[in-house]
Design a protein around this motif. Structure first.
Motif, mmCIF file in Angstrom:
data_model
loop_
_atom_site.group_PDB
_atom_site.id
_atom_site.type_symbol
_atom_site.label_atom_id
_atom_site.label_comp_id
_atom_site.label_asym_id
_atom_site.label_seq_id
_atom_site.Cartn_x
_atom_site.Cartn_y
_atom_site.Cartn_z
ATOM 1 N N TYR A 69 0.833 -1.214 0.000
ATOM 2 C CA TYR A 69 0.000 0.000 0.000
ATOM 3 C C TYR A 69 0.864 1.260 0.000
ATOM 4 O O TYR A 69 0.543 2.241 -0.671
ATOM 5 C CB TYR A 69 -0.935 0.008 1.217
ATOM 6 C CG TYR A 69 -2.184 -0.828 1.050
ATOM 7 C CD1 TYR A 69 -3.093 -0.556 0.030
ATOM 8 C CD2 TYR A 69 -2.464 -1.866 1.922
ATOM 9 C CE1 TYR A 69 -4.244 -1.321 -0.124
ATOM 10 C CE2 TYR A 69 -3.616 -2.642 1.773
ATOM 11 C CZ TYR A 69 -4.498 -2.366 0.749
ATOM 12 O OH TYR A 69 -5.643 -3.113 0.598
ATOM 13 N N VAL A 70 1.972 1.224 0.750
ATOM 14 C CA VAL A 70 2.879 2.383 0.794
ATOM 15 C C VAL A 70 3.480 2.634 -0.585
ATOM 16 O O VAL A 70 3.535 3.772 -1.060
ATOM 17 C CB VAL A 70 3.993 2.182 1.852
ATOM 18 C CG1 VAL A 70 5.059 3.263 1.736
ATOM 19 C CG2 VAL A 70 3.398 2.182 3.262
ATOM 20 N N LYS A 71 3.923 1.560 -1.257
ATOM 21 C CA LYS A 71 4.495 1.698 -2.602
ATOM 22 C C LYS A 71 3.467 2.238 -3.589
ATOM 23 O O LYS A 71 3.771 3.079 -4.436
ATOM 24 C CB LYS A 71 5.020 0.336 -3.089
ATOM 25 C CG LYS A 71 6.305 -0.098 -2.396
ATOM 26 C CD LYS A 71 6.742 -1.467 -2.877
ATOM 27 C CE LYS A 71 8.038 -1.897 -2.168
ATOM 28 N NZ LYS A 71 8.421 -3.283 -2.548
ATOM 29 N N LYS A 72 2.226 1.766 -3.455
ATOM 30 C CA LYS A 72 1.151 2.228 -4.332
ATOM 31 C C LYS A 72 0.853 3.710 -4.083
ATOM 32 O O LYS A 72 0.646 4.479 -5.016
ATOM 33 C CB LYS A 72 -0.107 1.384 -4.090
ATOM 34 C CG LYS A 72 -1.201 1.596 -5.110
ATOM 35 C CD LYS A 72 -2.347 0.622 -4.871
ATOM 36 C CE LYS A 72 -3.461 0.821 -5.876
ATOM 37 N NZ LYS A 72 -4.597 -0.103 -5.646
ATOM 38 N N ALA A 73 0.856 4.108 -2.796
ATOM 39 C CA ALA A 73 0.583 5.502 -2.431
ATOM 40 C C ALA A 73 1.662 6.437 -2.965
ATOM 41 O O ALA A 73 1.374 7.575 -3.354
ATOM 42 C CB ALA A 73 0.481 5.629 -0.909
ATOM 43 N N ARG A 74 2.911 5.953 -3.007
ATOM 44 C CA ARG A 74 4.014 6.778 -3.527
ATOM 45 C C ARG A 74 3.868 7.039 -5.019
ATOM 46 O O ARG A 74 4.301 8.076 -5.515
ATOM 47 C CB ARG A 74 5.356 6.078 -3.254
ATOM 48 C CG ARG A 74 5.835 6.239 -1.812
ATOM 49 C CD ARG A 74 7.191 5.605 -1.628
ATOM 50 N NE ARG A 74 7.651 5.745 -0.249
ATOM 51 C CZ ARG A 74 8.343 4.824 0.410
ATOM 52 N NH1 ARG A 74 8.658 3.689 -0.178
ATOM 53 N NH2 ARG A 74 8.731 5.029 1.644
ATOM 54 N N ARG A 75 3.278 6.073 -5.720
ATOM 55 C CA ARG A 75 3.119 6.225 -7.177
ATOM 56 C C ARG A 75 2.010 7.218 -7.535
ATOM 57 O O ARG A 75 1.995 7.767 -8.624
ATOM 58 C CB ARG A 75 2.819 4.863 -7.823
ATOM 59 C CG ARG A 75 4.005 3.922 -7.827
ATOM 60 C CD ARG A 75 3.799 2.773 -8.782
ATOM 61 N NE ARG A 75 2.674 1.926 -8.400
ATOM 62 C CZ ARG A 75 2.773 0.837 -7.636
ATOM 63 N NH1 ARG A 75 3.955 0.475 -7.164
ATOM 64 N NH2 ARG A 75 1.719 0.107 -7.356
ATOM 65 N N VAL A 76 1.076 7.418 -6.599
ATOM 66 C CA VAL A 76 -0.038 8.348 -6.837
ATOM 67 C C VAL A 76 0.411 9.762 -6.469
ATOM 68 O O VAL A 76 1.165 9.954 -5.521
ATOM 69 C CB VAL A 76 -1.270 7.950 -5.994
ATOM 70 C CG1 VAL A 76 -2.427 8.915 -6.213
ATOM 71 C CG2 VAL A 76 -1.696 6.527 -6.330
ATOM 72 N N GLY A 77 -0.047 10.762 -7.189
ATOM 73 C CA GLY A 77 0.327 12.142 -6.861
ATOM 74 C C GLY A 77 -0.319 12.615 -5.576
ATOM 75 O O GLY A 77 -1.287 12.030 -5.086
ATOM 76 N N GLY A 78 0.227 13.675 -5.001
ATOM 77 C CA GLY A 78 -0.318 14.241 -3.759
ATOM 78 C C GLY A 78 0.416 13.754 -2.532
ATOM 79 O O GLY A 78 1.507 13.186 -2.620
ATOM 80 N N SER A 79 -0.186 13.987 -1.378
ATOM 81 C CA SER A 79 0.416 13.602 -0.104
ATOM 82 C C SER A 79 0.402 12.084 0.047
ATOM 83 O O SER A 79 -0.668 11.463 0.079
ATOM 84 C CB SER A 79 -0.356 14.248 1.051
ATOM 85 O OG SER A 79 0.031 13.691 2.287
ATOM 86 N N THR A 80 1.586 11.479 0.161
ATOM 87 C CA THR A 80 1.691 10.016 0.246
ATOM 88 C C THR A 80 0.960 9.470 1.463
ATOM 89 O O THR A 80 0.262 8.455 1.378
ATOM 90 C CB THR A 80 3.175 9.587 0.295
ATOM 91 O OG1 THR A 80 3.859 10.155 -0.819
ATOM 92 C CG2 THR A 80 3.318 8.082 0.247
ATOM 93 N N GLY A 81 1.095 10.165 2.608
ATOM 94 C CA GLY A 81 0.441 9.719 3.838
ATOM 95 C C GLY A 81 -1.077 9.718 3.709
ATOM 96 O O GLY A 81 -1.752 8.776 4.136
ATOM 97 N N GLN A 82 -1.622 10.761 3.114
ATOM 98 C CA GLN A 82 -3.077 10.868 2.953
ATOM 99 C C GLN A 82 -3.589 9.829 1.964
ATOM 100 O O GLN A 82 -4.638 9.215 2.192
ATOM 101 C CB GLN A 82 -3.449 12.275 2.477
ATOM 102 C CG GLN A 82 -4.936 12.563 2.567
ATOM 103 C CD GLN A 82 -5.245 14.034 2.401
ATOM 104 O OE1 GLN A 82 -4.486 14.897 2.822
ATOM 105 N NE2 GLN A 82 -6.366 14.327 1.788
#
Length: 202
Positions: A69-82
């Motif tokens: 999930y963390v790797k996927k969130a990094r690939r998406v634009g915007g705040s990674t934590g959010q």
């Protein structure tokens, strides 16, 4: 490490309130174990690890899943934590929990795994299914399924329905109208520390 199935109050005593894991409140408000009451200074690593563990236990995901999930969130634009929180919140088991169909996320996962939940008219028994805006989530039209949800709705886990969801208690049909906003996340967590934890490990 696989998903945690041990005593839940032991976890909440150590990590604090986890609304998705259990509705019970621990009588003792200090961590378990021999040194639970001793006040010792925690390192920066320990603080970040604790925040990461909160996410893992509250949403019932394994370490491997959380890394994904963390790797996927990094690939998406915007705040990674959010984005990470949104990915976890939009899981089917968590959405069923937030609709009030189950008292906890583990109970919602069981409801999904046993085939009681439909998405857009078809049975979905995968708890990690990622809900999208426009999805219609309902309970199967069977007496057994409806009785379980009827019992759960009389004593829901969280009182407030998030703004991105709508739910009809008469028909047991919910709809996802959008992506959850940060203020509606029930878990008290600093998601930036979780991202820092994985950044330092990489």
């Amino acid at each position: 490490m696989s998903r945690y199935t041990g005593p839940r109050l032991r976890v909440t005593r150590r990590l604090g309130d986890l609304p998705g894991l259990t509705r019970k409140n621990a009588r003792r408000q200090y961590p378990p174990g021999q040194h639970g009451q001793s006040r010792r200074k925690r390192s920066e690593y320990a603080i970040r690890l604790e925040e990461k563990q909160k996410l893992r236990y509250n949403y019932g995901v394994s370490e491997k899943q959380l890394v994904r999930y963390v790797k996927k969130a990094r690939r998406v634009g915007g705040s990674t934590g959010q984005v990470l929180l949104q990915l976890l919140e939009m899981r089917l088991d968590n959405t069923v929990f937030r609709l009030g169909m189950a008292p906890t996320i583990p109970a919602a996962r069981q409801l999904v795994n046993h085939g009681h939940v439909t998405v857009n008219g078809g049975v979905v028994d995968i708890a990690s299914y990622q809900c999208r805006p426009g999805d219609v989530i309902a309970i199967r039209d069977r007496d057994k399924s409806r009785k379980i949800v009827e019992t759960n709705l009389s004593n829901p886990g969280l009182a407030n329905l998030p703004s991105h969801l709508e739910f009809d208690k008469n028909t047991y049909v919910g709809k996802v109208n959008g992506v959850i906003e940060r203020e509606w996340v029930a878990l008290n967590i600093n998601e930036l520390l979780v991202i820092e934890y994985y950044s330092r490990k990489a």
